[in-house]
Structures are given as C-alpha cells and as structure tokens.
Scaffold this motif. Sequence first.
Motif, PDB file in Angstrom:
ATOM      1  N   SER A   1      67.186  51.587  23.378  1.00  0.00           N
ATOM      2  CA  SER A   1      67.752  51.946  24.689  1.00  0.00           C
ATOM      3  C   SER A   1      68.853  50.994  25.123  1.00  0.00           C
ATOM      4  CB  SER A   1      66.647  51.951  25.753  1.00  0.00           C
ATOM      5  OG  SER A   1      65.629  52.837  25.403  1.00  0.00           O
ATOM      6  N   ASN A   2      69.255  50.087  24.226  1.00  0.00           N
ATOM      7  CA  ASN A   2      70.299  49.103  24.500  1.00  0.00           C
ATOM      8  C   ASN A   2      69.928  48.169  25.655  1.00  0.00           C
ATOM      9  OD1 ASN A   2      72.741  47.935  23.676  1.00  0.00           O
ATOM     10  ND2 ASN A   2      73.840  48.923  25.357  1.00  0.00           N
ATOM     11  N   ARG A   3      68.644  47.780  25.694  1.00  0.00           N
ATOM     12  CA  ARG A   3      68.135  46.809  26.659  1.00  0.00           C
ATOM     13  C   ARG A   3      67.556  45.624  25.901  1.00  0.00           C
ATOM     14  NH1 ARG A   3      70.597  48.574  30.981  1.00  0.00           N
ATOM     15  NH2 ARG A   3      70.100  50.689  31.536  1.00  0.00           N
ATOM     16  N   VAL A   4      67.407  44.491  26.581  1.00  0.00           N
ATOM     17  CA  VAL A   4      66.852  43.296  25.948  1.00  0.00           C
ATOM     18  C   VAL A   4      65.370  43.539  25.648  1.00  0.00           C
ATOM     19  CG1 VAL A   4      66.319  40.847  26.246  1.00  0.00           C
ATOM     20  CG2 VAL A   4      68.505  41.749  27.050  1.00  0.00           C
ATOM     21  N   GLU A   5      65.000  43.336  24.379  1.00  0.00           N
ATOM     22  CA  GLU A   5      63.620  43.548  23.967  1.00  0.00           C
ATOM     23  C   GLU A   5      62.925  42.241  23.583  1.00  0.00           C
ATOM     24  OE1 GLU A   5      61.600  46.827  21.242  1.00  0.00           O
ATOM     25  OE2 GLU A   5      62.978  45.552  20.102  1.00  0.00           O
ATOM     26  N   ARG A   6      63.717  41.281  23.097  1.00  0.00           N
ATOM     27  CA  ARG A   6      63.152  40.011  22.642  1.00  0.00           C
ATOM     28  C   ARG A   6      64.171  38.909  22.879  1.00  0.00           C
ATOM     29  NH1 ARG A   6      60.755  38.328  16.688  1.00  0.00           N
ATOM     30  NH2 ARG A   6      61.672  36.267  16.687  1.00  0.00           N
ATOM     31  N   ILE A   7      63.665  37.721  23.232  1.00  0.00           N
ATOM     32  CA  ILE A   7      64.525  36.555  23.425  1.00  0.00           C
ATOM     33  C   ILE A   7      63.923  35.396  22.643  1.00  0.00           C
ATOM     34  CG2 ILE A   7      65.567  34.949  25.076  1.00  0.00           C
ATOM     35  CD1 ILE A   7      64.987  37.109  27.270  1.00  0.00           C
ATOM     36  N   ASP A   8      64.716  34.793  21.758  1.00  0.00           N
ATOM     37  CA  ASP A   8      64.317  33.587  21.032  1.00  0.00           C
ATOM     38  C   ASP A   8      64.975  32.396  21.712  1.00  0.00           C
ATOM     39  OD1 ASP A   8      63.234  35.433  19.312  1.00  0.00           O
ATOM     40  OD2 ASP A   8      64.544  34.991  17.626  1.00  0.00           O
ATOM     41  N   VAL A   9      64.175  31.405  22.082  1.00  0.00           N
ATOM     42  CA  VAL A   9      64.677  30.230  22.810  1.00  0.00           C
ATOM     43  C   VAL A   9      64.546  28.993  21.938  1.00  0.00           C
ATOM     44  CG1 VAL A   9      64.372  28.764  24.844  1.00  0.00           C
ATOM     45  CG2 VAL A   9      64.031  31.240  25.028  1.00  0.00           C
ATOM     46  N   MET A  10      65.681  28.350  21.625  1.00  0.00           N
ATOM     47  CA  MET A  10      65.699  27.091  20.886  1.00  0.00           C
ATOM     48  C   MET A  10      66.298  25.951  21.715  1.00  0.00           C
ATOM     49  SD  MET A  10      65.800  29.836  18.744  1.00  0.00           S
ATOM     50  CE  MET A  10      67.505  30.277  18.543  1.00  0.00           C
ATOM     51  N   ASP A  11      66.681  26.245  22.949  1.00  0.00           N
ATOM     52  CA  ASP A  11      67.291  25.271  23.858  1.00  0.00           C
ATOM     53  C   ASP A  11      66.189  24.418  24.492  1.00  0.00           C
ATOM     54  OD1 ASP A  11      68.543  23.895  25.950  1.00  0.00           O
ATOM     55  OD2 ASP A  11      69.908  25.548  26.364  1.00  0.00           O
ATOM     56  N   LYS A  12      66.219  23.110  24.253  1.00  0.00           N
ATOM     57  CA  LYS A  12      65.189  22.191  24.758  1.00  0.00           C
ATOM     58  C   LYS A  12      65.156  22.101  26.274  1.00  0.00           C
ATOM     59  CE  LYS A  12      65.109  19.192  20.725  1.00  0.00           C
ATOM     60  NZ  LYS A  12      65.207  17.836  20.212  1.00  0.00           N
ATOM     61  N   SER A  13      66.251  22.460  26.935  1.00  0.00           N
ATOM     62  CA  SER A  13      66.300  22.324  28.394  1.00  0.00           C
ATOM     63  C   SER A  13      65.600  23.472  29.117  1.00  0.00           C
ATOM     64  CB  SER A  13      67.745  22.221  28.868  1.00  0.00           C
ATOM     65  OG  SER A  13      68.421  23.453  28.692  1.00  0.00           O
ATOM     66  N   ILE A  14      65.243  24.534  28.405  1.00  0.00           N
ATOM     67  CA  ILE A  14      64.576  25.681  29.027  1.00  0.00           C
ATOM     68  C   ILE A  14      63.072  25.481  28.932  1.00  0.00           C
ATOM     69  CG2 ILE A  14      64.186  28.168  28.865  1.00  0.00           C
ATOM     70  CD1 ILE A  14      67.097  28.380  27.867  1.00  0.00           C
TER      71      ILE A  14
ATOM     72  N   LEU B   1      69.968  30.405  21.905  1.00  0.00           N
ATOM     73  CA  LEU B   1      69.226  31.585  22.328  1.00  0.00           C
ATOM     74  C   LEU B   1      69.652  32.764  21.462  1.00  0.00           C
ATOM     75  CD1 LEU B   1      70.014  31.302  26.160  1.00  0.00           C
ATOM     76  CD2 LEU B   1      67.822  30.743  25.125  1.00  0.00           C
ATOM     77  N   VAL B   2      68.737  33.694  21.236  1.00  0.00           N
ATOM     78  CA  VAL B   2      69.083  34.946  20.569  1.00  0.00           C
ATOM     79  C   VAL B   2      68.450  36.074  21.372  1.00  0.00           C
ATOM     80  CG1 VAL B   2      69.007  36.319  18.459  1.00  0.00           C
ATOM     81  CG2 VAL B   2      69.133  33.827  18.294  1.00  0.00           C
ATOM     82  N   PHE B   3      69.275  37.049  21.755  1.00  0.00           N
ATOM     83  CA  PHE B   3      68.819  38.223  22.494  1.00  0.00           C
ATOM     84  C   PHE B   3      68.825  39.411  21.548  1.00  0.00           C
ATOM     85  CE2 PHE B   3      70.872  35.361  25.473  1.00  0.00           C
ATOM     86  CZ  PHE B   3      69.920  35.246  26.461  1.00  0.00           C
ATOM     87  N   HIS B   4      67.684  40.068  21.390  1.00  0.00           N
ATOM     88  CA  HIS B   4      67.551  41.229  20.518  1.00  0.00           C
ATOM     89  C   HIS B   4      67.444  42.469  21.387  1.00  0.00           C
ATOM     90  CE1 HIS B   4      66.606  38.617  17.025  1.00  0.00           C
ATOM     91  NE2 HIS B   4      66.033  37.864  17.950  1.00  0.00           N
ATOM     92  N   GLY B   5      68.134  43.531  20.975  1.00  0.00           N
ATOM     93  CA  GLY B   5      68.123  44.767  21.741  1.00  0.00           C
ATOM     94  C   GLY B   5      67.189  45.818  21.162  1.00  0.00           C
TER      95      GLY B   5
END
Length: 192
Positions: free
Chosen positions: A101-114, A94-98
């Motif tokens: 405002s220092n909040r989560v803006e984007r999430i990249d998901v590479m985990d097959k279980s999600i 997973l990659v969380f981009h901020g």
Amino acid sequence: MNIRIVLLLVPFFITGCSTVSNFSWSKLSPTNWFGSSLELNNAGLGEISSVTPMEEKALNQTLNGDYRLRKGMGMSNGQMTSYYEALNDDKVMLVFHGNSSNRVERIDVMDKSIETPKGSHVGTPFSDLYQKAFDVCRVGSGDDNGKVLCRSPESSRITYVFSGEWMGPSEIMPSDDKLKVWTISKMIWQSK
C-alpha cells in the motif's frame, strides 16, 4: 571585512567545503542541540507510523532533514519491495521498508541516539533487559545470521537484535551467561 562575505563563508568553515550540500540547517535549531527528539515506541518512530507514506518528502519532513535519504528496491518473499535508507555521514542509521500500500511497514534503527520510552537504545546490554533468553529470544537468520533477536518487554511491535562474540554455530543460541554481555546492534519496529 564586509559582513555579507563573512556570513556567506561561515557555512564553509563550519562544515567544510565538500559537505555543504549535505549540511542540515535544521541542526542549528535550539530544539536539536541536546540530542534526538525521535523515540521508538509502539506507534512507530516519532511521528512515522504505519500510515506514513513511503515518500521522501513525508519521511524527510518528519525526520526534520537530519538525515540524507536514499531510495532502494529489493526482494522479500518473491515480492518487489521499496525502502529508504536514512544516512548520517554516509553511515546508514535508519531503514524504512514499505508495504504493497506504499506505507511504512518496518523500521530498522541503528542510530544510538534514538531510544525507547524506557531508554533502550543501540548499545544497551542484554543483561539490562533480560535474565534469560528462553521464550523471548530466537536465533537470527538472513541478514541477522549469527545474531539473537528478542521481543521487547515494552512493545510487541519492537524487536531487539543483539550482537556479540560467540564461537559456536550461528544456528545455536548462545548461553544466557554469554548473552548477558551482548548488546543491541539494531532495533526493529514492525506495523504488525
């Protein structure tokens, strides 16, 4: 043998001596025995959303300590950005981009279980979701060069990144016939 010694040695036998520091005790919880409870949906990933602070403690708590987090900095459109990579066995899942405002803006998901609510996940074939790429897909660029990005039929905030074999130029979309065997290699959630 003394029971205390046995109890102290069990983690070494389970995980191996070199990986004890990366061992997540929460994985022993019965709630984690049957797969990931995280779901990617319109609101975000599990309880991680656009209001979640880009802080290791907040992300770790929501992820139940199932991943090892690593902080990084990068550039996007001339702006300095921060991100957290969530690793499992040194593989980025997973990659969380901020945002500013220092909040989560984007999430990249590479985990097959999600999965998404309808069961889409990394590895799902194009043909399970779409008949044609027209009007829902575009050719990738930058980090996604040579891939095809398609809007999710479930949410306008989720994009699927498809990868597969293609002998043509990376700036041209493969035919629907070729795309049908391509699979999701990454799912992207964006707050806007």
